[in-house]
Design a protein around this motif. Structure first.
Motif, PDB file in Angstrom:
ATOM      1  N   ASN A 124     -20.647 -91.181  -5.313  1.00 46.66           N
ATOM      2  CA  ASN A 124     -19.290 -91.601  -5.667  1.00 46.66           C
ATOM      3  C   ASN A 124     -18.521 -90.501  -6.389  1.00 46.66           C
ATOM      4  N   LYS A 125     -19.091 -89.291  -6.393  1.00 50.23           N
ATOM      5  CA  LYS A 125     -18.402 -88.128  -6.977  1.00 50.23           C
ATOM      6  C   LYS A 125     -17.842 -87.279  -5.844  1.00 50.23           C
ATOM      7  N   VAL A 126     -16.553 -86.995  -5.922  1.00 52.84           N
ATOM      8  CA  VAL A 126     -15.866 -86.232  -4.880  1.00 52.84           C
ATOM      9  C   VAL A 126     -15.276 -84.982  -5.506  1.00 52.84           C
ATOM     10  N   THR A 127     -15.593 -83.822  -4.900  1.00 49.31           N
ATOM     11  CA  THR A 127     -15.054 -82.553  -5.365  1.00 49.31           C
ATOM     12  C   THR A 127     -13.801 -82.218  -4.572  1.00 49.31           C
ATOM     13  N   LEU A 128     -12.704 -82.001  -5.287  1.00 45.44           N
ATOM     14  CA  LEU A 128     -11.418 -81.703  -4.663  1.00 45.44           C
ATOM     15  C   LEU A 128     -11.153 -80.202  -4.705  1.00 45.44           C
ATOM     16  N   ASP A 129     -10.114 -79.769  -4.021  1.00 47.63           N
ATOM     17  CA  ASP A 129      -9.805 -78.339  -3.957  1.00 47.63           C
ATOM     18  C   ASP A 129      -8.949 -77.869  -5.121  1.00 47.63           C
ATOM     19  N   ARG A 130      -8.652 -78.756  -6.065  1.00 49.39           N
ATOM     20  CA  ARG A 130      -7.863 -78.369  -7.236  1.00 49.39           C
ATOM     21  C   ARG A 130      -8.102 -79.376  -8.366  1.00 49.39           C
ATOM     22  N   GLU A 131      -7.811 -78.956  -9.575  1.00 52.49           N
ATOM     23  CA  GLU A 131      -8.009 -79.823 -10.722  1.00 52.49           C
ATOM     24  C   GLU A 131      -6.944 -80.913 -10.758  1.00 52.49           C
ATOM     25  N   VAL A 132      -7.344 -82.089 -11.225  1.00 56.89           N
ATOM     26  CA  VAL A 132      -6.410 -83.207 -11.317  1.00 56.89           C
ATOM     27  C   VAL A 132      -6.542 -83.840 -12.696  1.00 56.89           C
ATOM     28  N   LYS A 133      -5.475 -84.498 -13.100  1.00 56.91           N
ATOM     29  CA  LYS A 133      -5.461 -85.263 -14.339  1.00 56.91           C
ATOM     30  C   LYS A 133      -5.052 -86.690 -14.000  1.00 56.91           C
ATOM     31  N   ALA A 142      -9.355 -91.944  11.156  1.00 54.96           N
ATOM     32  CA  ALA A 142      -7.979 -91.451  11.094  1.00 54.96           C
ATOM     33  C   ALA A 142      -7.043 -92.496  10.495  1.00 54.96           C
ATOM     34  N   GLN A 143      -7.540 -93.229   9.508  1.00 51.28           N
ATOM     35  CA  GLN A 143      -6.733 -94.216   8.801  1.00 51.28           C
ATOM     36  C   GLN A 143      -6.850 -93.981   7.303  1.00 51.28           C
ATOM     37  N   GLU A 144      -5.883 -94.507   6.567  1.00 45.84           N
ATOM     38  CA  GLU A 144      -5.904 -94.326   5.123  1.00 45.84           C
ATOM     39  C   GLU A 144      -6.864 -95.295   4.446  1.00 45.84           C
ATOM     40  N   SER A 145      -7.610 -94.790   3.451  1.00 45.52           N
ATOM     41  CA  SER A 145      -8.451 -95.615   2.592  1.00 45.52           C
ATOM     42  C   SER A 145      -8.130 -95.265   1.144  1.00 45.52           C
ATOM     43  N   THR A 146      -8.238 -96.245   0.270  1.00 46.50           N
ATOM     44  CA  THR A 146      -7.889 -96.046  -1.136  1.00 46.50           C
ATOM     45  C   THR A 146      -8.995 -96.606  -2.026  1.00 46.50           C
ATOM     46  N   ILE A 147      -9.432 -95.789  -3.006  1.00 41.17           N
ATOM     47  CA  ILE A 147     -10.455 -96.194  -3.973  1.00 41.17           C
ATOM     48  C   ILE A 147      -9.971 -95.780  -5.363  1.00 41.17           C
ATOM     49  N   ARG A 148     -10.238 -96.615  -6.339  1.00 38.53           N
ATOM     50  CA  ARG A 148      -9.815 -96.329  -7.713  1.00 38.53           C
ATOM     51  C   ARG A 148     -10.680 -95.241  -8.333  1.00 38.53           C
ATOM     52  N   ILE A 149     -10.042 -94.364  -9.116  1.00 39.42           N
ATOM     53  CA  ILE A 149     -10.738 -93.292  -9.830  1.00 39.42           C
ATOM     54  C   ILE A 149     -11.074 -93.777 -11.242  1.00 39.42           C
ATOM     55  N   ASN A 164     -11.922 -80.611 -11.188  1.00 32.40           N
ATOM     56  CA  ASN A 164     -11.638 -80.951  -9.783  1.00 32.40           C
ATOM     57  C   ASN A 164     -12.658 -81.932  -9.220  1.00 32.40           C
ATOM     58  N   VAL A 165     -13.464 -82.563 -10.086  1.00 27.78           N
ATOM     59  CA  VAL A 165     -14.445 -83.558  -9.658  1.00 27.78           C
ATOM     60  C   VAL A 165     -13.994 -84.927 -10.171  1.00 27.78           C
ATOM     61  N   VAL A 166     -13.865 -85.868  -9.264  1.00 25.64           N
ATOM     62  CA  VAL A 166     -13.449 -87.220  -9.655  1.00 25.64           C
ATOM     63  C   VAL A 166     -14.582 -88.185  -9.349  1.00 25.64           C
ATOM     64  N   THR A 167     -14.706 -89.198 -10.192  1.00 26.09           N
ATOM     65  CA  THR A 167     -15.689 -90.253  -9.999  1.00 26.09           C
ATOM     66  C   THR A 167     -14.969 -91.503  -9.532  1.00 26.09           C
ATOM     67  N   LEU A 168     -15.438 -92.051  -8.424  1.00 28.01           N
ATOM     68  CA  LEU A 168     -14.785 -93.205  -7.819  1.00 28.01           C
ATOM     69  C   LEU A 168     -15.471 -94.493  -8.232  1.00 28.01           C
ATOM     70  N   ALA A 169     -14.744 -95.602  -8.137  1.00 27.30           N
ATOM     71  CA  ALA A 169     -15.288 -96.900  -8.529  1.00 27.30           C
ATOM     72  C   ALA A 169     -16.362 -97.368  -7.563  1.00 27.30           C
TER      73      ALA A 169
END
Length: 374
Positions: A315-324, A338-345, A351-356
């Motif tokens: 559930n950890k995703v590494t992105l190409d840039r830092e986020v806040k 090829a469809q949109e999916s949404t998960i809460r952070i 640049n590493v986010v943990t998803l719910a």
């Protein structure tokens, strides 16, 4: 036959003048594709042939086999077959004009030239019952048009599509229609998947944002005489002054529908005032005009809200840039289908986010974007 003999005097001329004649042919004729009405009346009451008005339901068209035009109900799943019935649903009127070989485009395009599945979806939206503005209910869109003149085909298609806020589109294989209505985004564009990462923005002129409109329509409650419905945004008028425009609602016989047409025009010009221009690669070929897209522009937002996924570890995703993150923040990405999916952070560390939850349909280098409650 004139029975008077010819005159043999210069002072008398026997001229023959035809005033009128009538020929009666006692034979039964057929009038194909014609509705024929006959009226008899006493000529003592009229100096000439009186004007007559008729209320007709119009031509019958092809409608889905599971559709009841009287109740506007769709029963079960549609198998793609049609039946012949009268309908004022503009989607099926459009299809009739496109596919009919006698008076439509069917002779040029063929019967398989229309996206019936898209029109089926549009037709159900048109048949949704909404408030008529007078305490009752009426279908969202209806078409009651008297088309008697030869006109440019594309102009006529645009006129019919304007009834339900759509544009006709040729997909390369068939005619379809793209409707302006709520829908989910079809794709996401960020600085990472547009050429040079540049989004160019322009805005409509203030004079093109009308805050009042006169909508001309045929009033069914007044013998279908031409009527005008005035729609305005009083708050905008008080702030910016009156900016009036006039339009004609094609095929509209309802005052409520005319009002909704004017309200849609005002709200569209008020809210959709920005144009974003950018260049993409081959992925842009999947779109049709009217598709809803999500634009995540880091430069415009002033922070990183879009990019590409580098790697996934549970559930950890590494992105190409830092986020806040602040408040409730969601990660939206393009999945394997090829469809949109949404998960809460739940947390972000550089640049590493943990998803719910653990995403099972995400791949490296896919596009991501952030949305936050703040």
């Amino acid at each position: 036959e004139r029975i008077t003999a010819d005159s043999n005097k210069n002072t008398l001329q026997n001229g023959t003048i035809w005033s009128a004649y009538t020929e009666i042919i006692d034979t039964e004729f057929c009038y194909p594709n014609t509705a024929l009405a006959g009226v008899s009346f006493d000529s003592d009451y009229f100096n000439g042939i009186p004007a007559r008005n008729y209320l007709v339901r119009g031509i019958k068209v092809k409608v889905p086999s599971n559709y009841n035009p009287e109740t506007r109900a769709y029963t079960g799943l549609w198998d793609g077959t049609f039946k012949i019935a009268w309908s004022d649903n503009p989607a099926w009127v459009l299809m009739d004009v496109i596919t009919n070989e006698r008076y439509g485009l069917g002779g040029l395009l063929g019967s398989f030239s229309c996206d019936k599945w898209m029109l089926y979806d549009i037709a159900r939206y048109c048949d949704t019952m909404v408030d008529d503005g007078f305490g009752g209910k009426e279908p969202r869109f209806t078409c009651n048009a008297w088309i008697t003149d030869i006109s440019d085909a594309y102009t006529l298609l645009n006129n019919i599509c304007s009834i339900f806020r759509a544009i006709p589109v040729w997909t390369g294989q068939e005619y379809s229609a793209i409707m302006d209505r709520p829908s989910d985004p079809a794709w996401t564009y960020t600085n990472a998947n547009v050429i040079n990462g540049i989004f160019e923005r322009s805005y409509s002129a203030k004079k093109s944002r009308h805050n009042a409109v006169k909508v001309t329509y045929s009033d069914k409650n007044n013998a279908y005489q031409s009527a005008v419905e005035y729609v305005s945004d009083d708050e905008s008028i008080a702030k910016n002054g009156l900016n009036l425009t006039e339009i004609t609602a094609f095929g509209c016989t309802s005052r409520g529908q005319a009002y909704r047409t004017g309200r849609w025009l005002i709200e569209t010009e008020k809210l959709e005032k920005e144009t974003i221009t950018f260049t993409v690669g081959r992925e842009g070929l999947m779109h049709l005009p009217g598709d809803i897209i999500r634009v995540s522009d880091n430069h415009y937002a002033g922070l990183n809200i879009g990019g590409r996924v580098v790697s996934i570890d549970g559930n950890k995703v590494t992105l190409d840039r830092e986020v806040k993150i602040s408040g409730t923040t969601n990660l939206t990405y393009i999945n394997k289908n090829a469809q949109e999916s949404t998960i809460r952070i739940t947390a972000a560390n550089g640049n590493v986010v943990t998803l719910a939850s653990t995403p099972n349909d995400i791949e490296p280098m896919t596009i991501w974007s952030l949305s936050t409650s703040t």
